[in-house]
Design an enzyme around this catalytic site. Structure first.
Site, PDB file in Angstrom:
ATOM      1  N   ARG A   1       9.379   7.535   5.611  1.00 17.29           N
ATOM      2  CA  ARG A   1       9.053   8.857   6.146  1.00 17.29           C
ATOM      3  C   ARG A   1       9.645   9.072   7.539  1.00 17.29           C
ATOM      4  O   ARG A   1      10.017  10.196   7.895  1.00 17.29           O
ATOM      5  CB  ARG A   1       7.529   9.054   6.166  1.00 17.29           C
ATOM      6  CG  ARG A   1       6.955   9.231   4.752  1.00 17.29           C
ATOM      7  CD  ARG A   1       5.441   9.139   4.735  1.00 17.29           C
ATOM      8  NE  ARG A   1       4.841  10.123   5.597  1.00 17.29           N
ATOM      9  CZ  ARG A   1       3.570  10.080   5.999  1.00 17.29           C
ATOM     10  NH1 ARG A   1       2.783   9.086   5.600  1.00 17.29           N
ATOM     11  NH2 ARG A   1       3.087  11.018   6.764  1.00 17.29           N
TER      12      ARG A   1
ATOM     13  N   ARG B   1       0.835  -1.199   0.000  1.00 18.96           N
ATOM     14  CA  ARG B   1       0.000   0.000   0.000  1.00 18.96           C
ATOM     15  C   ARG B   1       0.867   1.245   0.000  1.00 18.96           C
ATOM     16  O   ARG B   1       2.030   1.204   0.391  1.00 18.96           O
ATOM     17  CB  ARG B   1      -0.868   0.020   1.249  1.00 18.96           C
ATOM     18  CG  ARG B   1      -1.832  -1.152   1.318  1.00 18.96           C
ATOM     19  CD  ARG B   1      -2.616  -1.088   2.600  1.00 18.96           C
ATOM     20  NE  ARG B   1      -3.414  -2.305   2.774  1.00 18.96           N
ATOM     21  CZ  ARG B   1      -4.162  -2.550   3.840  1.00 18.96           C
ATOM     22  NH1 ARG B   1      -4.231  -1.654   4.820  1.00 18.96           N
ATOM     23  NH2 ARG B   1      -4.847  -3.663   3.923  1.00 18.96           N
TER      24      ARG B   1
ATOM     25  N   ASP C   1       0.417   5.368   1.460  1.00 19.80           N
ATOM     26  CA  ASP C   1      -0.468   6.184   2.299  1.00 19.80           C
ATOM     27  C   ASP C   1      -1.075   7.352   1.528  1.00 19.80           C
ATOM     28  O   ASP C   1      -0.620   7.686   0.435  1.00 19.80           O
ATOM     29  CB  ASP C   1       0.335   6.740   3.492  1.00 19.80           C
ATOM     30  CG  ASP C   1       0.585   5.661   4.541  1.00 19.80           C
ATOM     31  OD1 ASP C   1      -0.238   4.742   4.660  1.00 19.80           O
ATOM     32  OD2 ASP C   1       1.620   5.751   5.227  1.00 19.80           O
TER      33      ASP C   1
ATOM     34  N   TYR D   1      12.443   4.041  -3.395  1.00 16.09           N
ATOM     35  CA  TYR D   1      11.641   5.208  -3.052  1.00 16.09           C
ATOM     36  C   TYR D   1      12.491   6.464  -3.217  1.00 16.09           C
ATOM     37  O   TYR D   1      13.722   6.416  -3.124  1.00 16.09           O
ATOM     38  CB  TYR D   1      11.205   5.154  -1.582  1.00 16.09           C
ATOM     39  CG  TYR D   1      10.034   4.249  -1.281  1.00 16.09           C
ATOM     40  CD1 TYR D   1       8.729   4.728  -1.368  1.00 16.09           C
ATOM     41  CD2 TYR D   1      10.227   2.934  -0.885  1.00 16.09           C
ATOM     42  CE1 TYR D   1       7.651   3.901  -1.068  1.00 16.09           C
ATOM     43  CE2 TYR D   1       9.156   2.104  -0.591  1.00 16.09           C
ATOM     44  CZ  TYR D   1       7.867   2.599  -0.686  1.00 16.09           C
ATOM     45  OH  TYR D   1       6.802   1.786  -0.385  1.00 16.09           O
TER      46      TYR D   1
END
Lengths: 242, 242
Positions: free
Chosen positions: A194, A49, A51, A109
């Site tokens: 994050r 997933r 966010d 990422y």
């Protein structure tokens, strides 16, 4: 048969890739398009997933289908039924053993921090930070993430059994006022990138030292890593398979 | 006293700068912020309107005020009360003779066309066009706009008395898959830049020749120039004053 798809999307308009009970998700849009094509519900299986607010340049998902269409035709059929902020970049037939989540071997990422003048046209896509940062210390932190480490301190999901992850590469590159954080690893837990960026920022601000970040990591305690960078700067760039 | 402000905004979320009866406009947001600061209604006077979806990097407006604040303080007071997609870049005290619209001597616009692979993260900011274009013919059209011409064929607002405008500079530059159309002139009528781009695209597609664009311009008839490029590619870059 099974199709593998690469999808890019602007996460700013969605509640995330998939959220229980939320209507406004990427997965809902994909399944709506697939339902029109198949005239029945078809489940989307993503690599993982993302966010709310997180973007994807190369998210991967698979689905099963009883329609045998050429890859390019399936791509067009999907794109013509998707909203303009979701785009299927590639479609291919894959073996029934392929699973978007379980077959993946690594992910990349990026996280974008902008230390320049605020630009309201980019706020959906960058984390603006207007105060001084010690960038070389932040680069030291990025480097220290490389290797196999227990990242229990850096995830929201502290009930996981295995929190050992291998980071193949991690760097922070300055391009003008843009700080580009790149990370490539065999897997990432919820909020992990994050939290890494949020804690690296604490070092940039002079509130923690690079050595303290390593201590926090080794303590395997999320309460020691309470900072999390905002979602809007994060991009899922690529998911790799064997 | 009178304040002059330079503002940038993401037009994708608004119905335009100012639209009669529409609540969701840039002007409404600016006047809401000014009303909080002044505890009464304060009218915003822009250099001109922008349409729904059109962006600004350097729109200018003025307002009258009975509060004498330092420029930087007024800028902060406004920015802290504005949504994140509207940003005041500069504030300065100006003479009461200054008028954002009537004192302006020239404006610069840019229009972005992308001929590369569709990117859902940029669709709010570029016009994607996936088919072949003859770019050198389009560059010829851009050049032909330079000078003083009657642009009656290129405006929606055909009731205007004076449709003579001077274009100081106009060019189309290719940067990778991005086509950047730049135009600088003493004034622009409603839809003028978007019609220019729309008609230039017709030449790129091979449907019209550069000579026909000049004929259409000389005919002073909007019905001969029916194409208009979408709003999302257009940016008001700068408004100049003496």
């Amino acid at each position: 048969m099974r199709y593998k798809c690469v999808v890019s999307y602007d996460g700013a308009n969605y509640h995330g890739f998939q959220v229980q009970g939320a209507p406004n998700t990427i997965q809902n849009e994909l399944e709506k398009a697939l339902a029109i094509i198949h005239k029945k519900h078809v489940t989307v299986y993503p690599s993982g997933r993302t966010d709310a607010g997180v973007h994807a340049l190369g998210q991967v998902f698979h689905f099963n289908s009883d329609i045998d269409m050429k890859d390019a035709n399936m791509q067009n059929a999907l794109n013509s039924r998707l909203p303009q902020d979701i785009y299927i970049k590639n479609v291919e037939h894959v073996d029934l053993n392929f699973h978007a989540r379980f077959s993946s071997i690594s992910k990349r990422y990026e996280y974008l921090i902008d230390i320049g003048e605020y630009n309201p046209l980019l706020i959906r896509y960058r984390y603006y930070y207007a105060h001084p940062l010690n960038i070389s210390l932040m680069q030291e932190v990025a480097k220290s993430f490389i290797g196999e480490h227990d990242f229990r301190s850096f995830t929201k999901n502290h009930h996981l059994e295995n929190t050992l992850r291998t980071i193949y590469d991690c760097s922070l590159v300055q391009e003008g006022t843009l700080l580009r954080f790149r990370i490539h690893g065999n897997g990432f837990m919820h909020h992990m990138v994050r939290i890494m960026v949020g804690m690296m920022m604490e070092v940039g601000k002079g509130k923690l030292t690079p050595a303290q970040i390593i201590e926090i990591q080794e303590a395997k305690n999320r309460r020691l890593a309470p900072k999390i960078a905002p979602a809007n700067g994060l991009y899922l760039v690529e998911v790799s398979y064997e």
